[in-house]
Write a protein that holds these residues in place. Sequence first.
Motif, PDB file in Angstrom:
ATOM      1  N   PHE A   1       5.675   3.171   2.207  1.00 12.71           N
ATOM      2  CA  PHE A   1       4.752   2.384   1.878  1.00 12.71           C
ATOM      3  C   PHE A   1       4.565   1.240   2.986  1.00 12.71           C
TER       4      PHE A   1
ATOM      5  N   VAL B   1      -4.629   6.076  -1.534  1.00  8.82           N
ATOM      6  CA  VAL B   1      -3.276   5.659  -1.716  1.00  8.82           C
ATOM      7  C   VAL B   1      -3.394   4.730  -2.922  1.00  8.82           C
TER       8      VAL B   1
ATOM      9  N   THR C   1       1.666   4.996   0.085  1.00 10.30           N
ATOM     10  CA  THR C   1       0.848   6.100   0.589  1.00 10.30           C
ATOM     11  C   THR C   1       1.286   7.541   0.106  1.00 10.30           C
ATOM     12  N   GLU C   2       2.680   7.618  -0.254  1.00 19.34           N
ATOM     13  CA  GLU C   2       3.053   9.002  -0.703  1.00 19.34           C
ATOM     14  C   GLU C   2       4.179   8.880  -1.530  1.00 19.34           C
TER      15      GLU C   2
ATOM     16  N   ILE D   1       0.733  -0.967  -0.219  1.00 17.51           N
ATOM     17  CA  ILE D   1       0.071  -0.031   0.237  1.00 17.51           C
ATOM     18  C   ILE D   1       0.847   1.285  -0.016  1.00 17.51           C
TER      19      ILE D   1
ATOM     20  N   VAL E   1      -1.490   4.627   6.908  1.00 14.37           N
ATOM     21  CA  VAL E   1      -2.436   4.554   6.240  1.00 14.37           C
ATOM     22  C   VAL E   1      -3.799   5.130   6.783  1.00 14.37           C
TER      23      VAL E   1
END
Length: 306
Positions: free
Chosen positions: A121, A162, A94-95, A92, A156
């Motif tokens: 992540f 995301v 995230t940025e 996942i 998260v």
Amino acid sequence: MNYSKWPSILIAGSLALLPVTVPAQSVHQHASHADEHATNKSGSETETMFHRGLNVERLLIKQPTAKGVEIELSYRIVEVEELPAHPMATFIITEEREAENEKHLEQNENSETEKKEITEFVKLDRLQMIAMSVSLEKAAETPSSKLTFWDKKGLVTPGKPVVVAVAGLEQHDIVPKKGAGYIPGGALEAERLKAELEKPPTGASLEVIDAKLSGNGGLLNVQFRSKGIKSMDTAGKNTYVLDPTTGNRYSILRVPRLGLMAPKDLNQLGSSFMVIHNRNNEIKAGQEVSVVVAGARQDNIMILEN
């Protein structure tokens, strides 16, 4: 760069022995968003659209645990003949800090600097089964598959979009939602639960007698006495040797059929032992380590030759 292709089948635990290092670029191979779509049953039901590649149904942020905040991903893989990356290339994301990349490039504009993507992540902590690919026609009637992540840093958050990547297939702009057991600040609660789990029993003490290398340096035999510690946990999670210079933990050796190379019951023993797996002979004679038994800790233990 050539990337390995992985059949889109159920990936069993036996693949844990395969290499898991995947170049970051392979995670960002976008699934084909073809114009072909499938819908669910007609009638009054809400229409669901599917595309070729990764189809995320939902991403739920759930309860905090000692492993981190539990995150459940429900998804399908549609019309994919081969997975573009190893199953552990599942994140996942995230940025994507492109601004930092640009700043880095400006500071190094006179040198040949390759632009690299910087991301934060959440990744899988163990190999899990990846769903079989289904056809567009069968997608609506096929139950979604699930993967579980543990977010240790609270990266998260609900409502913050995301990118989800599963074995190199991506889907962007996925909005996480609150799931069962969600609480704000769950990562802090997860840290508290972890610390509570790792606490030694009240009044427990540890006395390390010696720590000697054996097995050509691949094993570390630790002799110790303890008070107030009745038993080790069967997984040995809170019993290990710590190298304070690197932060690396070295666990008790586990042998098939016999289990941990250490006694579980310490209550009646005047002294005890454990055999530590010294990975790649990293711990050397003459250096100092910390020994932890069921959360009780003793520092500055000198490693001896056998």
